[in-house]
Design an enzyme around this catalytic site. Structure first.
Site, PDB file in Angstrom:
ATOM      1  N   ASP A 149      -5.564   4.131  37.250  1.00  0.00           N
ATOM      2  CA  ASP A 149      -4.318   4.272  36.465  1.00  0.00           C
ATOM      3  C   ASP A 149      -3.527   2.963  36.446  1.00  0.00           C
ATOM      4  O   ASP A 149      -2.451   2.894  37.038  1.00  0.00           O
ATOM      5  CB  ASP A 149      -3.486   5.408  37.112  1.00  0.00           C
ATOM      6  CG  ASP A 149      -2.308   5.848  36.289  1.00  0.00           C
ATOM      7  OD1 ASP A 149      -2.192   5.429  35.139  1.00  0.00           O
ATOM      8  OD2 ASP A 149      -1.498   6.627  36.816  1.00  0.00           O
ATOM      9  N   GLU A 198       4.326   1.344  31.087  1.00  0.00           N
ATOM     10  CA  GLU A 198       3.847   2.651  30.617  1.00  0.00           C
ATOM     11  C   GLU A 198       4.380   3.767  31.520  1.00  0.00           C
ATOM     12  O   GLU A 198       4.742   4.846  31.062  1.00  0.00           O
ATOM     13  CB  GLU A 198       2.305   2.679  30.593  1.00  0.00           C
ATOM     14  CG  GLU A 198       1.699   3.923  29.929  1.00  0.00           C
ATOM     15  CD  GLU A 198       1.502   5.113  30.867  1.00  0.00           C
ATOM     16  OE1 GLU A 198       1.424   6.241  30.371  1.00  0.00           O
ATOM     17  OE2 GLU A 198       1.439   4.914  32.090  1.00  0.00           O
ATOM     18  N   GLU A 199       4.419   3.496  32.817  1.00  0.00           N
ATOM     19  CA  GLU A 199       4.844   4.513  33.783  1.00  0.00           C
ATOM     20  C   GLU A 199       6.374   4.679  33.777  1.00  0.00           C
ATOM     21  O   GLU A 199       7.100   3.737  33.474  1.00  0.00           O
ATOM     22  CB  GLU A 199       4.422   4.103  35.200  1.00  0.00           C
ATOM     23  CG  GLU A 199       2.923   3.877  35.373  1.00  0.00           C
ATOM     24  CD  GLU A 199       2.139   5.181  35.475  1.00  0.00           C
ATOM     25  OE1 GLU A 199       2.713   6.266  35.210  1.00  0.00           O
ATOM     26  OE2 GLU A 199       0.947   5.105  35.819  1.00  0.00           O
ATOM     27  N   ASP A 246      -7.454   5.419  29.821  1.00  0.00           N
ATOM     28  CA  ASP A 246      -6.509   5.728  30.892  1.00  0.00           C
ATOM     29  C   ASP A 246      -7.166   6.704  31.875  1.00  0.00           C
ATOM     30  O   ASP A 246      -7.934   7.576  31.464  1.00  0.00           O
ATOM     31  CB  ASP A 246      -5.224   6.340  30.296  1.00  0.00           C
ATOM     32  CG  ASP A 246      -4.018   6.170  31.222  1.00  0.00           C
ATOM     33  OD1 ASP A 246      -4.182   5.667  32.351  1.00  0.00           O
ATOM     34  OD2 ASP A 246      -2.909   6.558  30.818  1.00  0.00           O
ATOM     35  N   HIS A 339      -1.608  10.003  40.422  1.00  0.00           N
ATOM     36  CA  HIS A 339      -0.222   9.793  40.877  1.00  0.00           C
ATOM     37  C   HIS A 339      -0.038  10.018  42.381  1.00  0.00           C
ATOM     38  O   HIS A 339       1.060  10.374  42.821  1.00  0.00           O
ATOM     39  CB  HIS A 339       0.773  10.647  40.074  1.00  0.00           C
ATOM     40  CG  HIS A 339       1.050  10.055  38.713  1.00  0.00           C
ATOM     41  ND1 HIS A 339       2.034  10.531  37.877  1.00  0.00           N
ATOM     42  CD2 HIS A 339       0.468   9.016  38.050  1.00  0.00           C
ATOM     43  CE1 HIS A 339       2.050   9.810  36.751  1.00  0.00           C
ATOM     44  NE2 HIS A 339       1.101   8.893  36.831  1.00  0.00           N
TER      45      HIS A 339
END
Ligand SMILES: *[C@@H]1O[C@H](CO)[C@@H](O)[C@H](O)[C@H]1NC(C)=O
Ligand SMILES: *[C@@H]1O[C@H](CO)[C@@H](O)[C@H](O)[C@H]1NC(C)=O
Ligand SMILES: *[C@@H]1O[C@H](CO)[C@@H](O)[C@H](O)[C@H]1NC(C)=O
Length: 383
Positions: A149, A198-199, A246, A339
């Protein structure tokens, strides 16, 4: 060119065939690679080694926007393209926005863009296969690496474009692209985008808190207009296909097909995966079967998953998106490490990462019609 009745018959047939061929070229512009070419596709070798591999290792660290590590990773991209792919044009796209991290100031985001157009063609007449991943990593949990990620996707893309670069040169040296363009044949180049921001940076309560880099880029490219009469109206409009990678690099990938507009491209990838596996070139697929679970669905059977990712700002401008993200509702969605601190180098399934790099290389080579140009051996022998 037109068909006139006083041409001899065989010349008429020839003319017709030529027209037919150029029409097929315009419409499909996808040419599968032969078995032989597939077996010649370069492999990343040691470049994906997680400790000292040239491509992947420098990305495997926390890369929060505006930090020194983020700059270091971006410089790694710049150096790679500058040293290895000197024909590519490098751009750093800057933007800034108020974020939950920035308090009263603004946080700065820098997208990395590298592109290669055919020679002597006006930029507004070049469509671009666009391959994308984000290089930033999450702020929390502290020390989060984000190997799938999206450190691994970035390295996979680097390997793939390096693997087709010489073939592009050979093709563009042997066919006259500018003349093709005047004959209204589709003319395509390629570009890579590594996005920043992006996060999400906050606690998840603000729906606008993510996609900072891609949102700014989509907006800027929509306003970068080309001269009137160009094939494409704006830079965003010139994106032939937006391939977003992704969450790749976990075992047992399951890739849904999300958009009916690009289901044919998805099916090309699925076909390529099967062919590579049949030739025993995939290291992982024997263990888990096909990754492209929707390959046999008809477009009417697809449904959008509604995943928020870097494609969203581009989708809003009508860009065709092929979203390569590992998602399986049966196992509860994204890969298990998603995550968490477990999304680190040690949890990468290297056979899968390598297979992705081979598959992406093959897909790009087929999309850009590089069959006949992929073989480096003659050149090597000539030296
Ligand atoms: C930067 O990366 C190194 C590993 O290369 C890591 O030890 C360090 O914690 C990172 N710094 C930040 C601010 O994330
Ligand atoms: C973005 O900022 C960098 C410095 O961080 C600079 O080198 C680059 O030229 C800027 N890009 C543009 C398009 O102005
Ligand atoms: C390509 O390889 C596959 C799998 O080994 C084989 O079935 C097929 O016949 C080959 N095609 C050609 C044209 O040799």
């Amino acid at each position: 060119m037109k068909i006139t009745s006083d041409m001899p018959l065989n010349q008429r047939t020839q003319t017709f065939l030529l027209l037919l061929l150029s029409w097929i070229g315009l419409v499909t512009a996808y040419k599968t690679l032969t078995n032989e070419t597939l077996t010649l596709l370069p492999r990343p070798g040691n470049d994906f080694n997680i400790h000292h591999g040239k491509l992947l290792a420098p990305i495997l660290k926390p890369r929060v926007p505006e930090t020194g590590n983020s700059t270091a990773v971006r410089n790694h991209f710049v150096k790679f393209f500058h040293d290895t792919l000197p024909d590519w044009k490098i751009e750093l796209h800057n933007s800034s926005a108020k974020t939950p991290l920035s308090h009263q100031k603004e946080t700065r985001f820098v997208n990395f863009v590298a592109s290669r157009d055919p020679p002597e063609v006006y930029p507004g007449n070049v469509g671009r296969l666009t391959v994308v991943a984000h290089y930033d990593s999450k702020v929390t949990p502290k020390g989060f690496i984000g190997a799938i990620d999206s450190a691994a996707p970035c390295a996979i893309i680097m390997h793939a474009v390096r693997s087709i670069d010489k073939a592009l040169t050979r093709k563009w040296n042997s066919v006259h692209v500018a003349a093709d363009q005047q004959r209204h044949r589709k003319v395509e180049g390629i570009q890579v985008i590594f996005t920043d921001g992006e996060e999400e940076l906050g606690d998840g309560s603000d729906p606008g808190d993510s996609l900072y880099g891609s949102r700014a880029l989509a907006q800027d490219w929509a306003s970068q207009k080309y001269a009137q009469g160009s094939t494409y109206t704006s830079r965003i409009n010139s994106i032939a296909l937006f391939v977003l990678l992704d969450l790749l690099g976990s075992p047992r990938p399951r890739i849904p097909s999300s958009f009916k507009e690009t289901h044919d491209a998805y099916q090309h990838l699925a076909r390529l995966e099967i062919r590579l596996a049949e030739l025993n070139l995939m290291k992982s697929s024997e263990m888990w079967g096909t990754w492209f679970v929707d390959a046999n669905k008809r477009t009417e059977e697809l449904y959008p998953l509604g995943i928020t990712d870097d494609h969203v700002p581009f989708l809003k401008h009508g860009v065709d998106v092929l979203h390569l993200i590992d998602y399986d509702w049966r196992r509860g969605g994204f890969p298990e490490v998603w995550h968490t601190l477990d999304d680190d180098a040690q949890h990468l399934e290297m056979a899968v990462v390598e297979d992705w790099s081979l598959l992406l290389t093959g897909f790009i080579a087929e999309w850009l019609e590089l069959e006949g140009y992929m073989d480096d051996r003659d050149e090597m022998a000539g030296r």
